[in-house]
Design a protein around this motif. Structure first.
Motif, short mmCIF file in Angstrom:
data_model
loop_
_atom_site.label_atom_id
_atom_site.label_comp_id
_atom_site.label_asym_id
_atom_site.label_seq_id
_atom_site.Cartn_x
_atom_site.Cartn_y
_atom_site.Cartn_z
N SER A 218 1.01 -1.19 0.47
CA SER A 218 -0.14 0.06 -0.56
C SER A 218 0.93 1.00 0.32
CB SER A 218 -0.96 0.28 1.30
OG SER A 218 -1.73 -1.20 1.39
N GLY A 219 0.05 1.75 -0.68
CA GLY A 219 0.99 3.60 -0.59
C GLY A 219 0.93 4.68 -1.30
N ALA A 220 1.73 4.81 -1.88
CA ALA A 220 1.86 6.17 -3.20
C ALA A 220 1.39 5.43 -4.53
CB ALA A 220 2.88 7.06 -3.48
N PHE A 221 0.78 6.01 -5.49
CA PHE A 221 0.36 5.42 -6.36
C PHE A 221 0.97 6.37 -8.17
CE2 PHE A 221 -2.10 4.79 -10.66
CZ PHE A 221 -2.19 3.14 -10.65
N PRO A 222 1.51 6.09 -8.90
CA PRO A 222 1.83 4.78 -8.72
C PRO A 222 3.54 3.09 -8.20
CG PRO A 222 2.66 5.61 -10.79
CD PRO A 222 2.04 6.44 -10.04
N GLN A 223 4.14 4.33 -7.62
CA GLN A 223 5.14 4.30 -7.05
C GLN A 223 5.40 2.99 -6.28
OE1 GLN A 223 4.07 7.06 -7.16
NE2 GLN A 223 5.40 9.00 -8.28
N ASP B 200 -3.60 -0.26 -3.02
CA ASP B 200 -3.56 -0.96 -2.74
C ASP B 200 -3.52 -1.96 -3.56
OD1 ASP B 200 -4.42 -0.11 0.16
OD2 ASP B 200 -6.34 -0.59 0.25
N ALA B 201 -2.37 -2.87 -3.45
CA ALA B 201 -1.90 -3.97 -4.38
C ALA B 201 -1.39 -5.47 -4.30
CB ALA B 201 -0.83 -2.94 -5.28
N GLU B 202 -1.82 -5.74 -4.94
CA GLU B 202 -1.33 -7.47 -5.05
C GLU B 202 -0.64 -7.75 -6.37
OE1 GLU B 202 -3.73 -10.25 -2.24
OE2 GLU B 202 -4.32 -10.42 -4.75
N LEU B 203 -0.01 -8.18 -5.98
CA LEU B 203 1.23 -8.70 -7.34
C LEU B 203 2.13 -9.85 -7.52
CD1 LEU B 203 3.33 -8.04 -9.49
CD2 LEU B 203 5.27 -7.33 -7.77
N TRP B 204 0.99 -10.78 -8.78
CA TRP B 204 0.98 -12.16 -8.76
C TRP B 204 2.29 -12.15 -9.83
CZ3 TRP B 204 -2.35 -15.96 -7.46
CH2 TRP B 204 -3.32 -15.87 -6.33
N ILE B 205 3.57 -12.84 -9.26
CA ILE B 205 4.98 -13.52 -10.16
C ILE B 205 4.95 -14.95 -10.42
CG2 ILE B 205 7.43 -12.95 -9.87
CD1 ILE B 205 6.60 -10.59 -10.81
N PRO B 206 5.06 -15.32 -11.29
CA PRO B 206 5.28 -16.50 -11.98
C PRO B 206 6.70 -17.44 -11.19
CG PRO B 206 5.35 -15.18 -14.05
CD PRO B 206 5.26 -14.86 -12.68
N VAL B 207 6.91 -17.85 -10.11
CA VAL B 207 7.77 -19.01 -9.68
C VAL B 207 7.62 -20.31 -9.61
CG1 VAL B 207 8.04 -16.60 -8.30
CG2 VAL B 207 6.59 -19.13 -7.39
N GLU B 208 8.96 -20.30 -9.50
CA GLU B 208 9.38 -21.88 -9.14
C GLU B 208 10.63 -22.56 -7.98
OE1 GLU B 208 11.02 -23.48 -13.45
OE2 GLU B 208 12.68 -22.80 -12.66
N ARG B 209 10.04 -23.28 -7.33
CA ARG B 209 10.94 -23.43 -6.44
C ARG B 209 12.99 -24.15 -6.89
NH1 ARG B 209 10.75 -24.12 -0.97
NH2 ARG B 209 12.45 -25.12 0.19
N VAL B 210 14.02 -23.57 -6.53
CA VAL B 210 14.76 -23.70 -6.79
C VAL B 210 15.28 -25.54 -5.93
CG1 VAL B 210 17.48 -23.43 -6.50
CG2 VAL B 210 15.53 -21.75 -7.11
N VAL B 211 15.17 -26.31 -6.60
CA VAL B 211 15.90 -27.54 -5.91
C VAL B 211 17.20 -27.29 -5.60
CG1 VAL B 211 16.52 -30.23 -6.21
CG2 VAL B 211 13.81 -28.77 -6.84
N ALA B 212 17.93 -27.64 -4.29
CA ALA B 212 18.83 -27.56 -3.88
C ALA B 212 20.29 -28.93 -4.25
CB ALA B 212 19.41 -27.44 -1.95
#
Length: 288
Positions: free
Chosen positions: A231-236, A276-288
């Protein structure tokens, strides 16, 4: 992670006079090419390709001023097929051609060698969750727009204003899963994410239903998403959240970004100054 990144930076320095493969850098950093490009751009503030170009031409500048090789030899040594191509690239970085620089001993611009280190800033924490979603579709309106890193994007503003209220209402009614309601989506970006490069921008919804034929649609495969809120100043606030995800969250968590659309759900205040914003980033888990 930072140690591995710095090993990749050392590899760049050792091979400035050769073809540098991103695959080799990603292998040294123990990550994917896609994530390496994204992480480097966020940390360095410039695309990987631009950094390599500037470093090559910084070293080439020293060779030009030394006067021990012909300008053609210097050009070939640093990967340019002709003196003309080298002169154009040299002038773009240094503001002067190599011939003039050699004759006059002109002042040149240097790109310092980069290294990364951990800096602790404040005591704040990032709120996130990991979500696994089945395949879905993005449905709405799409436009090809230039990338703007900070501030309002005039092309996006004009695009959204051009969508009539009836169409927006029809699109919003198709939303049947999270993130709910109208979302903003960035997809099909250039690897280097340079300012001004183009991307597909979507004003639409996430749905499991069948898209109407008169609307744009993008099928999205099942996968894992990291979801962040701010949450904060838009669009920063929204733009800074994306930066913080790559400069703070990824280096500290066992995930890496994967190809796919980046989705933001933004709710702007009545006066347009905060959000108020929600950001969805596609990810994959790094296998050690």
């Amino acid at each position: 992670m930072l140690e591995r990144l710095n090993e990749a930076m050392a590899h760049i320095e050792r091979h400035l006079d050769e073809q540098i493969e991103v695959a080799d850098l990603a292998r040294i950093a123990l990550t994917s090419e896609y994530h390496f490009r994204r992480l480097f751009s966020a940390l360095a503030g410039m695309p990987l390709s631009e950094y390599i170009r500037r470093r090559r031409l910084t070293v080439a500048g020293a060779d030009v001023l030394a006067g021990e090789r012909t300008l053609l030899d210097v050009a070939v040594r640093h990967g340019y097929g002709s003196a003309e191509a080298f002169a154009r690239a040299f002038h773009a970085v240094h503001g002067v051609g190599p011939g003039e620089a050699r004759r006059t001993g002109a002042a040149l611009r240097a790109q310092p060698r980069m290294s990364f280190r951990l800096t602790v800033e404040g005591s704040g924490s990032m709120e996130y969750r990991i979500v696994t979603k089945d395949a879905f579709a993005l449905v709405g309106r799409r436009a090809r727009v230039p990338l703007v890193h900070e501030g309002m994007n005039p092309a996006i503003v004009a695009f959204i204003r051009g969508i009539d209220r009836e169409t927006t209402a029809r699109i919003e009614a198709l939303s049947d899963q999270e993130p709910a309601g109208i979302v903003n989506v960035s997809d099909n970006l250039a690897d280097d994410r340079a300012e001004g490069s183009e991307l597909d921008y979507w004003h639409g919804v996430v749905t499991g239903g069948t898209p109407p034929e008169d609307l744009d649609a993008l099928p999205v495969a099942a996968g894992t998403w990291a979801v962040f809120t701010t949450s904060g100043a838009f669009p920063q606030a929204v733009q800074y959240l994306w930066r913080d995800v790559f400069t703070q969250w990824f280096p500290s968590n066992p995930y890496r970004s994967r190809p796919g659309p980046e989705i933001s759900r933004v709710r702007v205040s009545t006066d347009g100054t905060t959000a108020d914003a929600e950001l969805w980033i596609p990810v994959e888990r790094v296998v050690a």
